[in-house]
Design a protein around this motif. Structure first.
Motif, PDB file in Angstrom:
ATOM      1  N   UNK A  95     -16.941  41.681  75.578  1.00 42.16           N
ATOM      2  CA  UNK A  95     -16.020  42.510  74.791  1.00 42.16           C
ATOM      3  C   UNK A  95     -16.755  43.688  74.143  1.00 42.16           C
ATOM      4  N   UNK A  96     -17.988  43.460  73.699  1.00 38.28           N
ATOM      5  CA  UNK A  96     -18.784  44.549  73.118  1.00 38.28           C
ATOM      6  C   UNK A  96     -19.060  45.640  74.150  1.00 38.28           C
ATOM      7  N   UNK A  97     -19.388  45.204  75.368  1.00 32.13           N
ATOM      8  CA  UNK A  97     -19.635  46.179  76.431  1.00 32.13           C
ATOM      9  C   UNK A  97     -18.394  46.985  76.757  1.00 32.13           C
ATOM     10  N   UNK A  98     -17.258  46.338  76.784  1.00 35.83           N
ATOM     11  CA  UNK A  98     -15.999  47.040  77.041  1.00 35.83           C
ATOM     12  C   UNK A  98     -15.712  48.036  75.929  1.00 35.83           C
ATOM     13  N   UNK A  99     -15.942  47.636  74.675  1.00 40.43           N
ATOM     14  CA  UNK A  99     -15.688  48.533  73.543  1.00 40.43           C
ATOM     15  C   UNK A  99     -16.608  49.751  73.565  1.00 40.43           C
ATOM     16  N   UNK A 100     -17.839  49.571  74.012  1.00 35.61           N
ATOM     17  CA  UNK A 100     -18.767  50.706  74.093  1.00 35.61           C
ATOM     18  C   UNK A 100     -18.292  51.748  75.105  1.00 35.61           C
ATOM     19  N   UNK A 101     -17.703  51.311  76.189  1.00 36.49           N
ATOM     20  CA  UNK A 101     -17.234  52.256  77.210  1.00 36.49           C
ATOM     21  C   UNK A 101     -15.885  52.872  76.861  1.00 36.49           C
ATOM     22  N   UNK A 102     -15.063  52.151  76.106  1.00 35.34           N
ATOM     23  CA  UNK A 102     -13.712  52.623  75.807  1.00 35.34           C
ATOM     24  C   UNK A 102     -13.688  53.547  74.588  1.00 35.34           C
ATOM     25  N   UNK A 103     -14.418  53.212  73.543  1.00 33.57           N
ATOM     26  CA  UNK A 103     -14.364  53.961  72.282  1.00 33.57           C
ATOM     27  C   UNK A 103     -15.437  55.050  72.240  1.00 33.57           C
ATOM     28  N   UNK A 104     -15.227  56.084  71.416  1.00 38.52           N
ATOM     29  CA  UNK A 104     -16.283  57.084  71.211  1.00 38.52           C
ATOM     30  C   UNK A 104     -17.526  56.403  70.639  1.00 38.52           C
ATOM     31  N   UNK A 105     -18.693  56.997  70.896  1.00 35.73           N
ATOM     32  CA  UNK A 105     -19.971  56.356  70.615  1.00 35.73           C
ATOM     33  C   UNK A 105     -20.134  55.922  69.160  1.00 35.73           C
ATOM     34  N   UNK A 106     -19.925  56.821  68.193  1.00 37.59           N
ATOM     35  CA  UNK A 106     -20.158  56.469  66.785  1.00 37.59           C
ATOM     36  C   UNK A 106     -19.146  55.428  66.297  1.00 37.59           C
ATOM     37  N   UNK A 107     -17.883  55.597  66.659  1.00 36.29           N
ATOM     38  CA  UNK A 107     -16.857  54.625  66.278  1.00 36.29           C
ATOM     39  C   UNK A 107     -17.103  53.291  66.989  1.00 36.29           C
ATOM     40  N   UNK A 108     -17.537  53.348  68.232  1.00 33.90           N
ATOM     41  CA  UNK A 108     -17.815  52.133  69.003  1.00 33.90           C
ATOM     42  C   UNK A 108     -18.913  51.299  68.368  1.00 33.90           C
ATOM     43  N   UNK A 109     -20.009  51.962  67.933  1.00 30.46           N
ATOM     44  CA  UNK A 109     -21.097  51.228  67.292  1.00 30.46           C
ATOM     45  C   UNK A 109     -20.637  50.573  65.989  1.00 30.46           C
ATOM     46  N   UNK A 110     -19.860  51.301  65.203  1.00 25.61           N
ATOM     47  CA  UNK A 110     -19.370  50.755  63.941  1.00 25.61           C
ATOM     48  C   UNK A 110     -18.489  49.533  64.175  1.00 25.61           C
ATOM     49  N   UNK A 111     -17.579  49.649  65.110  1.00 21.94           N
ATOM     50  CA  UNK A 111     -16.666  48.529  65.397  1.00 21.94           C
ATOM     51  C   UNK A 111     -17.439  47.336  65.961  1.00 21.94           C
ATOM     52  N   UNK A 112     -18.420  47.602  66.809  1.00 18.49           N
ATOM     53  CA  UNK A 112     -19.200  46.508  67.401  1.00 18.49           C
ATOM     54  C   UNK A 112     -20.043  45.800  66.330  1.00 18.49           C
ATOM     55  N   UNK A 113     -20.627  46.554  65.420  1.00 12.14           N
ATOM     56  CA  UNK A 113     -21.415  45.926  64.349  1.00 12.14           C
ATOM     57  C   UNK A 113     -20.504  45.071  63.467  1.00 12.14           C
ATOM     58  N   UNK A 114     -19.353  45.600  63.087  1.00 14.52           N
ATOM     59  CA  UNK A 114     -18.398  44.814  62.279  1.00 14.52           C
ATOM     60  C   UNK A 114     -17.926  43.580  63.037  1.00 14.52           C
ATOM     61  N   UNK A 115     -17.611  43.770  64.322  1.00 21.17           N
ATOM     62  CA  UNK A 115     -17.158  42.664  65.156  1.00 21.17           C
ATOM     63  C   UNK A 115     -18.217  41.560  65.202  1.00 21.17           C
ATOM     64  N   UNK A 116     -19.489  41.914  65.437  1.00 26.13           N
ATOM     65  CA  UNK A 116     -20.540  40.908  65.563  1.00 26.13           C
ATOM     66  C   UNK A 116     -20.862  40.228  64.242  1.00 26.13           C
ATOM     67  N   UNK A 117     -20.694  40.932  63.125  1.00 25.74           N
ATOM     68  CA  UNK A 117     -20.908  40.273  61.827  1.00 25.74           C
ATOM     69  C   UNK A 117     -19.930  39.119  61.667  1.00 25.74           C
ATOM     70  N   UNK A 118     -18.673  39.361  61.922  1.00 27.03           N
ATOM     71  CA  UNK A 118     -17.661  38.309  61.770  1.00 27.03           C
ATOM     72  C   UNK A 118     -17.737  37.289  62.901  1.00 27.03           C
ATOM     73  N   UNK A 119     -18.011  37.760  64.096  1.00 25.86           N
ATOM     74  CA  UNK A 119     -18.041  36.867  65.250  1.00 25.86           C
ATOM     75  C   UNK A 119     -19.217  35.895  65.170  1.00 25.86           C
ATOM     76  N   UNK A 120     -20.387  36.370  64.747  1.00 19.46           N
ATOM     77  CA  UNK A 120     -21.532  35.473  64.593  1.00 19.46           C
ATOM     78  C   UNK A 120     -21.296  34.461  63.471  1.00 19.46           C
ATOM     79  N   UNK A 121     -20.604  34.882  62.416  1.00 19.12           N
ATOM     80  CA  UNK A 121     -20.257  33.945  61.352  1.00 19.12           C
ATOM     81  C   UNK A 121     -19.311  32.872  61.885  1.00 19.12           C
ATOM     82  N   UNK A 122     -18.319  33.279  62.687  1.00 15.66           N
ATOM     83  CA  UNK A 122     -17.403  32.324  63.305  1.00 15.66           C
ATOM     84  C   UNK A 122     -18.161  31.345  64.199  1.00 15.66           C
TER      85      UNK A 122
END
Length: 191
Positions: free
Chosen positions: A38-65
């Motif tokens: 899903x992170x790889x898909x988000x990197x290709x779909x979203x603009x670079x700066x927004x993609x990194x922000x969303x991926x970092x937020x996603x992984x913070x919550x996802x790793x906690x889960x």
């Protein structure tokens, strides 16, 4: 597997410890790999700066889960001693329930295996129904459920035989059951 329990009673020893089957952790690995995809898909779909922000937020919550899920699976344990069952269940991150009952209160030991994976890798749900205040103990992803259920039943039967062997011996030797003598005494007293 050697387990150290600090609340064992005198003359009590650990017979068997049942933890979750390793397949529960394989499912967590699948979730982790799905997160990478899903992170790889988000990197290709979203603009670079927004993609990194969303991926970092996603992984913070996802790793906690994933961590909390791992803790919940890892810390669920059934401990069987020669006298009782101790069920330690991690319900959520900081929520643990510990229940215990003596082996003579076991009424049924049920197993359920659902699906192809459960039958191939030999795991299922182990349910111990008791006559105590905790009506049942459940463990999903229990390894070798048929073998463990048979062992638990044998352990409970052995405990009952040991528990009631003194009463049976006295009945055979003395001619009358001491328990029935006590009941007759109470009946004669009019209570």
């Amino acid at each position: 597997m050697s387990e150290q329990l600090h609340n064992l009673r005198p003359d009590e020893k650990v017979d068997i410890v049942i933890r979750r089957h390793w397949i529960a952790f394989a499912f967590l690995l699948i979730y982790f790999l799905a997160g990478i995809f899903l992170s790889g898909v988000l990197l290709f779909v979203l603009p670079l700066s927004l993609g990194y922000f969303i991926i970092v937020c996603f992984w913070m919550y996802y790793l906690m889960f994933l961590y909390i899920s791992w803790i919940n699976y890892e810390l669920d344990i059934f401990v069987f001693t020669n006298n009782r069952i101790i069920c330690i269940e991690q319900k959520s991150f900081l929520n643990r329930a510990v229940a215990e009952t003596t082996l003579d209160k076991i009424q049924e030991v049920n197993i359920e295996t659902k699906g192809l994976l459960a039958n191939i890798f030999d795991f299922g749900t182990l349910t111990i129904i008791t006559a105590g205040s905790s009506p049942s103990f459940d463990m999903t992803y229990s390894p070798k459920p048929m073998v463990n259920a048979r062992y638990i039943n044998n352990l409970a039967d052995k405990y009952r035989d040991h528990l009631f062997s003194g009463t049976k011996k006295q009945k055979l030797e003395g001619g009358q059951n001491p328990v029935s003598e006590q009941v007759q005494h109470v009946i004669q007293a009019g209570v």
